[in-house]
Design an enzyme around this catalytic site. Sequence first.
Site, PDB file in Angstrom:
ATOM      1  N   GLU A  66      44.364  74.902  38.945  1.00  0.00           N
ATOM      2  CA  GLU A  66      43.073  75.100  38.311  1.00  0.00           C
ATOM      3  C   GLU A  66      42.874  74.122  37.168  1.00  0.00           C
ATOM      4  OE1 GLU A  66      41.372  79.451  38.935  1.00  0.00           O
ATOM      5  OE2 GLU A  66      43.160  79.433  37.716  1.00  0.00           O
ATOM      6  N   CYS A 106      48.638  87.184  29.448  1.00  0.00           N
ATOM      7  CA  CYS A 106      48.156  85.987  30.146  1.00  0.00           C
ATOM      8  C   CYS A 106      48.120  86.244  31.644  1.00  0.00           C
ATOM      9  CB  CYS A 106      49.079  84.811  29.839  1.00  0.00           C
ATOM     10  SG  CYS A 106      48.709  83.351  30.818  1.00  0.00           S
ATOM     11  N   CYS A 154      41.022  70.636  30.556  1.00  0.00           N
ATOM     12  CA  CYS A 154      42.226  71.440  30.398  1.00  0.00           C
ATOM     13  C   CYS A 154      42.964  71.407  31.732  1.00  0.00           C
ATOM     14  CB  CYS A 154      41.801  72.869  30.021  1.00  0.00           C
ATOM     15  SG  CYS A 154      43.184  74.004  29.885  1.00  0.00           S
ATOM     16  N   CYS A 164      53.493  80.336  36.762  1.00  0.00           N
ATOM     17  CA  CYS A 164      54.314  80.165  35.560  1.00  0.00           C
ATOM     18  C   CYS A 164      55.518  81.081  35.684  1.00  0.00           C
ATOM     19  CB  CYS A 164      53.511  80.524  34.302  1.00  0.00           C
ATOM     20  SG  CYS A 164      54.365  80.116  32.764  1.00  0.00           S
ATOM     21  N   CYS A 167      41.013  80.523  28.425  1.00  0.00           N
ATOM     22  CA  CYS A 167      42.467  80.541  28.235  1.00  0.00           C
ATOM     23  C   CYS A 167      43.032  81.831  28.788  1.00  0.00           C
ATOM     24  CB  CYS A 167      42.835  80.560  26.762  1.00  0.00           C
ATOM     25  SG  CYS A 167      42.464  79.125  25.840  1.00  0.00           S
ATOM     26  N   CYS A 196      54.201  86.133  30.007  1.00  0.00           N
ATOM     27  CA  CYS A 196      53.574  86.674  28.793  1.00  0.00           C
ATOM     28  C   CYS A 196      52.542  87.725  29.244  1.00  0.00           C
ATOM     29  CB  CYS A 196      52.894  85.558  28.003  1.00  0.00           C
ATOM     30  SG  CYS A 196      53.999  84.179  27.636  1.00  0.00           S
TER      31      CYS A 196
HETATM   32  N1  SAH Z   1      52.172  77.820  28.742  1.00  0.00           N
HETATM   33  C1  SAH Z   1      51.629  77.168  27.617  1.00  0.00           C
HETATM   34  C2  SAH Z   1      50.270  76.534  27.882  1.00  0.00           C
HETATM   35  C3  SAH Z   1      49.296  77.311  28.728  1.00  0.00           C
HETATM   36  S1  SAH Z   1      48.615  78.769  28.024  1.00  0.00           S
HETATM   37  C4  SAH Z   1      51.552  78.133  26.438  1.00  0.00           C
HETATM   38  O1  SAH Z   1      51.791  79.308  26.633  1.00  0.00           O
HETATM   39  O2  SAH Z   1      51.294  77.669  25.331  1.00  0.00           O
HETATM   40  C5  SAH Z   1      47.414  78.121  26.875  1.00  0.00           C
HETATM   41  C6  SAH Z   1      47.081  79.064  25.714  1.00  0.00           C
HETATM   42  O3  SAH Z   1      46.316  80.198  26.179  1.00  0.00           O
HETATM   43  C7  SAH Z   1      48.308  79.649  25.030  1.00  0.00           C
HETATM   44  O4  SAH Z   1      48.183  79.579  23.634  1.00  0.00           O
HETATM   45  C8  SAH Z   1      48.269  81.089  25.470  1.00  0.00           C
HETATM   46  O5  SAH Z   1      48.960  81.900  24.570  1.00  0.00           O
HETATM   47  C9  SAH Z   1      46.789  81.355  25.521  1.00  0.00           C
HETATM   48  N2  SAH Z   1      46.420  82.537  26.311  1.00  0.00           N
HETATM   49  C10 SAH Z   1      47.044  83.027  27.394  1.00  0.00           C
HETATM   50  N3  SAH Z   1      46.400  84.138  27.835  1.00  0.00           N
HETATM   51  C11 SAH Z   1      45.346  84.326  27.024  1.00  0.00           C
HETATM   52  C12 SAH Z   1      44.283  85.293  27.000  1.00  0.00           C
HETATM   53  N4  SAH Z   1      44.196  86.240  27.915  1.00  0.00           N
HETATM   54  N5  SAH Z   1      43.361  85.189  26.022  1.00  0.00           N
HETATM   55  C13 SAH Z   1      43.427  84.187  25.099  1.00  0.00           C
HETATM   56  N6  SAH Z   1      44.392  83.242  25.093  1.00  0.00           N
HETATM   57  C14 SAH Z   1      45.344  83.313  26.046  1.00  0.00           C
HETATM   58 FE1  SF4 Z   2      52.951  80.912  31.041  1.00  0.00          FE
HETATM   59 FE2  SF4 Z   2      50.677  82.102  30.293  1.00  0.00          FE
HETATM   60 FE3  SF4 Z   2      52.912  82.489  28.867  1.00  0.00          FE
HETATM   61 FE4  SF4 Z   2      51.662  80.087  28.809  1.00  0.00          FE
HETATM   62  S1  SF4 Z   2      50.849  82.035  28.066  1.00  0.00           S
HETATM   63  S2  SF4 Z   2      53.895  80.483  29.048  1.00  0.00           S
HETATM   64  S3  SF4 Z   2      50.914  79.983  30.941  1.00  0.00           S
HETATM   65  S4  SF4 Z   2      52.594  83.120  31.010  1.00  0.00           S
END
Ligand code: SAH
Ligand code: SF4
Length: 358
Positions: free
Chosen positions: A91, A118, A104, A111, A334, A115
Amino acid sequence: MPLRLTGLTRTELTDLMVQWGEKPYRAQQVWSWVFVKLASSVEEMSDLSKPFRARLASEIAPLRPEVVSHRVSADGTEKWLLACEDRITMETVFIPETSRGTVCVSSQAGCSLACPFCRTGTLPLRRNLTAAEIVEQVTFVRATLANRGIRVTNVVLMGMGEPLYNLEAVTQAVRIIMDGNGLAIGCRKLTLSTSGVVNRMEEAGKNLNVNLAISLHSVRDTVRDQLVPINRKFNLAALKRAALAWPLRGRGRITWEYVLLDGINDSEQDALELVHWLKGIPSKVNLLAFNPWPGAPYSPSSRETMLRFQEIVANAGLVTIIRDSRGGDVGAACGQLAGDADLTPPLHEPLAHEESSG
Ligand code: SAH
Ligand code: SF4
């Protein structure tokens, strides 16, 4: 495997042309078609001789991923689901702003780090993307938008996946994206976001001249252990050491991303602890509104809470912005990326990354 021109640096392309028995200027011509004129196929490369074009066409892979779907948000954000040759999807999101346009890009399909806030974290890791696949997200979006007179000025490695778990391909892709005679995205316009893969940060800092964003989300180990599970392996103290060792060029700062989750990490006390924790690190704080997705176990903090949090951090002298959610209505914000229409079931069991947490 056919060759992917989009994954080669200018030097590597020159070497290839020499191997093919071509004059070195050929490399400059081809490079310019791929990265400046953004040709979508060899047929467009009109100043190359017919036999040379025929050879290129027979030996190289297509220059563009296939578009599976494209959605445009009411706020102008656009999201593409792009298919790689093996039907794995990635994506890519474009976020238009008044003075800039940001792509982006994803670094992995899925992944390995789960987290819980996410959506990408609910997917298994299918595989790492190649340098060519990362670069093609940029060439594709830039070419598509150029036809509409819209400029791509910035690139963020903040799509699906953890870029530091695909460091080799990401490093190669960054070299290609930054080449001043090609896509020419300068170091101040390129940002990589990591969840805090501390043992890869030193190498990344040596090889990548980019802005670094770190997903912090809490400065209490007990809370961060839950929100960013890699914290169980590399805790906050280790993360701080790695951040302090990051080579900040010039007047650079580390960007800390902090997603505000209702009742979890958004109290005034949390804001004060954040300020205290950041003392001594040249920092900028991006407060992210939580983007909900179906089944997500969190809700966003209220606007008042976000503003109060921002005020406390700003009063301590830190540059703090609230990054409003963009593209939420089309799942492009995000943390909402889920590769919805993945075209195939996994070809193999999902790769559990050797260093994934847990
Ligand atoms: N894996 C890397 C980059 C991709 S995620 C990382 O975790 O940094 C990009 C950003 O989106 C990260 O700061 C992550 O914490 C944030 N993010 C993930 N899920 C989100 C959500 N549901 N709402 C807002 N930000 C989110
Ligand atoms: Fe992976 Fe989402 Fe965590 Fe970034 S925020 S490391 S994309 S699971």
